[in-house]
Scaffold this active site. Structure first.
Site, PDB file in Angstrom:
ATOM      1  N   CYS A   1     -32.207 -37.563  89.542  1.00 38.36           N
ATOM      2  CA  CYS A   1     -30.919 -36.884  89.662  1.00 38.36           C
ATOM      3  C   CYS A   1     -29.767 -37.857  89.419  1.00 38.36           C
ATOM      4  O   CYS A   1     -29.432 -38.663  90.297  1.00 38.36           O
ATOM      5  CB  CYS A   1     -30.816 -36.254  91.051  1.00 38.36           C
ATOM      6  SG  CYS A   1     -29.213 -35.541  91.385  1.00 38.36           S
TER       7      CYS A   1
ATOM      8  N   CYS B   1     -26.745 -37.465  91.784  1.00 38.75           N
ATOM      9  CA  CYS B   1     -26.963 -37.953  93.152  1.00 38.75           C
ATOM     10  C   CYS B   1     -26.942 -39.487  93.178  1.00 38.75           C
ATOM     11  O   CYS B   1     -26.303 -40.088  94.030  1.00 38.75           O
ATOM     12  CB  CYS B   1     -28.316 -37.516  93.707  1.00 38.75           C
ATOM     13  SG  CYS B   1     -28.783 -35.843  93.308  1.00 38.75           S
ATOM     14  N   ASP B   2     -27.678 -40.119  92.273  1.00 39.12           N
ATOM     15  CA  ASP B   2     -27.923 -41.557  92.384  1.00 39.12           C
ATOM     16  C   ASP B   2     -27.173 -42.407  91.361  1.00 39.12           C
ATOM     17  O   ASP B   2     -27.133 -43.635  91.499  1.00 39.12           O
ATOM     18  CB  ASP B   2     -29.436 -41.834  92.238  1.00 39.12           C
ATOM     19  CG  ASP B   2     -30.224 -41.092  93.309  1.00 39.12           C
ATOM     20  OD1 ASP B   2     -29.710 -40.989  94.437  1.00 39.12           O
ATOM     21  OD2 ASP B   2     -31.330 -40.611  93.018  1.00 39.12           O
TER      22      ASP B   2
END
Ligand code: NAP
Length: 305
Positions: free
Chosen positions: A132, A135-136
């Protein structure tokens, strides 16, 4: 035990749209989500093909959809459905927190990431391996990462990572991308390097990822490239375990739930919508399937009255 007209399992774009339609039909509606509202929709960095918005992130659109849904339906997060079974005329939905009776159920359970299944992938998950970018990605600003895959998700992740200042290159097993042309054009405009005909065979490191082994399937050569991260975007697998346990018919070739044009499954008053069906994994199509499923349930339940 609470009684509902409709229980929707999953809260991605399909589940939320189904809930808006269902609630607006005066159906007492419950959405059950095993994690947080949004599902894999939260991971879409930017969309340019959702009507009404020139550009919008999955997270923002989910936020807007959630607010709208809460006007028409109840949403319970962090509550996983374990079993759905018929109980005379109703469906009994058993979760990790309780039981609900419902006249109808929509399965909007979405899909999960396909793994590369190479050494180091599981070991370095959260320590340089990610699925992701939204997200990261921020953890990798100014650092080198590889995005593996040649589809829309891989291209979108690479473009997003580049836009926040990550030094990104894509690794694809063929010499042609599957991603839509407008994404291919963006990759070109942004000069994002593509490593063609290459398969990622191993992810190596110590505490964190330090390198990846690439195999060129045209030249037969292997090389180890230095990288701080690997984002895997090699496709999705529909989440059908619950459906299988219920006896819902699955297309064993693609692994998707089979529905008719009204999103009806083979089981009475059980419908399916979104990435768990034979759709195209498009946000808009998931929404429309959710809407159709709710409308079909309304028709079917009205006819039975
Ligand atoms: P996808 O379209 O199935 O693409 C998967 C990519 O990963 C392909 O390029 C495939 O290579 C590669 N791949 C698969 N297994 C691999 C392996 N073991 N090793 C290396 N590479 C591997 O998956 P996706 O990009 O996740 O998209 C899923 C669906 O969502 C698609 O229908 C897509 O169109 C849709 N989607 C749409 C949007 C949008 O609206 N713009 C955005 C994201 C996703 P090959 O090409 O060689 O098969």
């Amino acid at each position: 035990m609470d009684n509902y007209d409709m229980v929707i399992i999953g809260s991605g774009p399909a589940g939320l749209t189904a809930a808006i339609y269902s609630g607006r039909q005066n159906f007492k509606t419950l959405v059950l989500e095993k994690a947080l509202v949004g599902g894999t929709g939260l991971m879409v960095p930017l969309m340019e093909n959702y009507p009404g918005f020139d550009m919008i992130s999955g997270r923002k659109l989910i936020e807007l959809m959630k607010t709208q849904t809460m006007k028409h339906a109840e949403i319970k997060e962090l509550e996983e459905v374990q079993k759905v079974e018929y109980n005379e005329e109703l469906l009994r939905v058993s979760t990790t927190k309780g039981n609900y009776m419902s006249k109808s159920v929509i399965l909007a359970t979405g899909s999960k990431h396909r793994f590369l299944n190479v050494p180091g992938e599981a070991e370095f998950l959260g320590r340089g391996v990610s699925y992701c970018a939204t997200c990261d990605g921020p953890l990798f600003v100014g650092r080198r990462v590889l995005v593996v895959g040649g589809g829309n998700s891989a291209a979108q992740q690479a473009i997003y990572l580049d836009s926040i200042g990550v030094l990104v290159a894509m690794v694809h097993r063929r010499n042609e991308l599957r991603a839509e042309i407008y994404l291919q054009k963006l990759l070109e405009d942004k000069d994002i390097p593509l490593i063609w005909n290459s398969e990622l065979k191993e992810i190596k490191g110590d505490q964190l990822v330090q390198s990846a082994v690439l195999y060129n399937n045209k030249t037969g050569k292997k090389e180890e490239v230095v990288t701080d991260g690997v984002f895997v975007a090699v496709g999705e697998i529909p989440s059908t375990q619950l459906a299988r346990d219920m006896g819902v018919e699955i297309d064993e070739h693609g692994g998707y739930i089979i529905t008719d044009k009204g999103q009806r499954t083979n089981l009475p008053r059980v419908y399916a919508a979104g990435d768990v069906t034979i759709g195209n994994n498009q946000w808009l199509i998931a929404c429309s399937e959710g809407a159709v499923a709710a409308l079909s349930a309304y028709q079917d339940i009205q006819i039975r009255k």
